[in-house]
Design a protein around this motif. Sequence first.
Motif, PDB file in Angstrom:
ATOM      1  N   ARG A 183       0.828  -1.203   0.000  1.00 48.76           N
ATOM      2  CA  ARG A 183       0.000   0.000   0.000  1.00 48.76           C
ATOM      3  C   ARG A 183       0.862   1.252   0.000  1.00 48.76           C
ATOM      4  O   ARG A 183       0.539   2.243  -0.664  1.00 48.76           O
ATOM      5  N   GLY A 196      -6.389  -6.721  -6.025  1.00 49.44           N
ATOM      6  CA  GLY A 196      -5.416  -5.659  -5.793  1.00 49.44           C
ATOM      7  C   GLY A 196      -4.259  -5.716  -6.768  1.00 49.44           C
ATOM      8  O   GLY A 196      -3.786  -4.680  -7.263  1.00 49.44           O
ATOM      9  N   THR A 214      -5.212  -4.189 -10.117  1.00 46.04           N
ATOM     10  CA  THR A 214      -5.292  -2.727 -10.114  1.00 46.04           C
ATOM     11  C   THR A 214      -3.894  -2.102 -10.139  1.00 46.04           C
ATOM     12  O   THR A 214      -3.691  -1.061 -10.778  1.00 46.04           O
ATOM     13  N   ARG A 241      -8.301   2.821  -9.349  1.00 51.78           N
ATOM     14  CA  ARG A 241      -8.496   3.166  -7.945  1.00 51.78           C
ATOM     15  C   ARG A 241      -9.885   2.762  -7.460  1.00 51.78           C
ATOM     16  O   ARG A 241     -10.084   2.480  -6.280  1.00 51.78           O
ATOM     17  N   ALA A 287      -9.229  -0.769  -6.571  1.00 50.75           N
ATOM     18  CA  ALA A 287      -8.179  -0.936  -5.564  1.00 50.75           C
ATOM     19  C   ALA A 287      -8.686  -0.591  -4.170  1.00 50.75           C
ATOM     20  O   ALA A 287      -8.358  -1.289  -3.202  1.00 50.75           O
TER      21      ALA A 287
END
Length: 432
Positions: A22, A89, A92, A128, A131
């Motif tokens: 992240r 994830g 993305t 996004r 995500a």
Amino acid sequence: MISQAATHPFQIHNFRAYWAARLSMTLAQDAMLLVIQWQAYNLARDAGMNVAEGAGQLAIIGLLQFLPLFILTPFSGLAADRFDRRLLGLLTVLLQFLCAGALLWGTWVGEISLPILFAVSIALGIARGFAGPAFSALSPNLVPKELLPTAIALSSISWQVGRLVGPAIGAVLYAIEPTLPYLGASVLFTVAFISLGLVGKVPQPAMRKDQRPIGAIVDGLAYVGRNKMVLGAITLDLFAVFLAGANALIPVFARDILQTDEIGLAMLASATPAGAIVTGLFFSVRPLKTNVGPKMLWAVGVFGVATIVFGLSISLPLSLAMLFIIGAADMFSVYVRQSLIQLHTPDDKRGRVSSVSMLTISASNEGGDAFSGALAYAMGPVAALVVGGVGAIVTVAAWSRIFPVLRTTKTFDPPDDLLEGGVKRDSQEDLT
């Protein structure tokens, strides 16, 4: 498997890998976003547009990122509940890597233009949009319940560190060579992809097999609607930050009001996350335990006041101080809101509820960027922020009455009747 013996989230391998992913992704995102805004504003001004028309281009950038999020978020939340959140994830991150590569190539060959920046903004909005729910819903699966508030603070720190350092990286690298920010973003997205790939398989509750996609989406929205704690916390951020979007106008203030260069731009863009990081670090050491609802309302009020002062400032040090306070107040609110949402939401609905939360965050951030840019076009950047700050304060006063549960919530503990699958039918009124 989640280690129940762990006393801190960083003792858990999966959380460490998630945190690194992240952080890397956010660094890359914010480095790119600042440079996209800076290039768009300078292209507009160099083409003969005035300050208001240049701000209008920033409004378009914000709108083009927000629309895909707005359209896709209900489906991305369903995807986060139905499919492997880690795999989602990874996809993305890959899409954002391709966006960085496209901007790197366009800048390198000297073909960067407003249409290209607009097209990439749409693609980033799509990435996004998926995500946000995937990453938000994945975090609670990595740590024991008692460590979740600390994990949320640490996760928010990774996001805020990315927001702090990312713009600085983007602005400084752009001052050296315009292609370098996009090259750096490509490297960071690669690191994020590898880190997220190191997260092992984590438990994820299965959705009801007899529920069709539209019904599942409606079920998630209905849960948000009937849980006044979750609804109030989500919408408070939506309206307050939507109205008081100071960050969207930083390129305008940097160039034409404070009259600074790329280094000043980097300082302004980094001041808000700096305040947020200090607040997040404090909560990671000393988690908030009492009067969480009232304190969240006060934090949003301070956010509005600092926005007004920033809008009126013609001093770079004062502007930096106000942006620092804006970031600290926003992080205080984010910490409380995310803790309440995650702890008051059954795990099988976290993807869909997180998607609603991310939609409001996007509406307040990217949608707020569009609103602030449009308002600056209509009445000038200074008046736009003063009006927005006043609007945030009015929102706090209104929400404290519309959602009295926000005023009366003392701790993060969910009600006893909050079950794994939702709220007991005969106890739903307790949440209204």
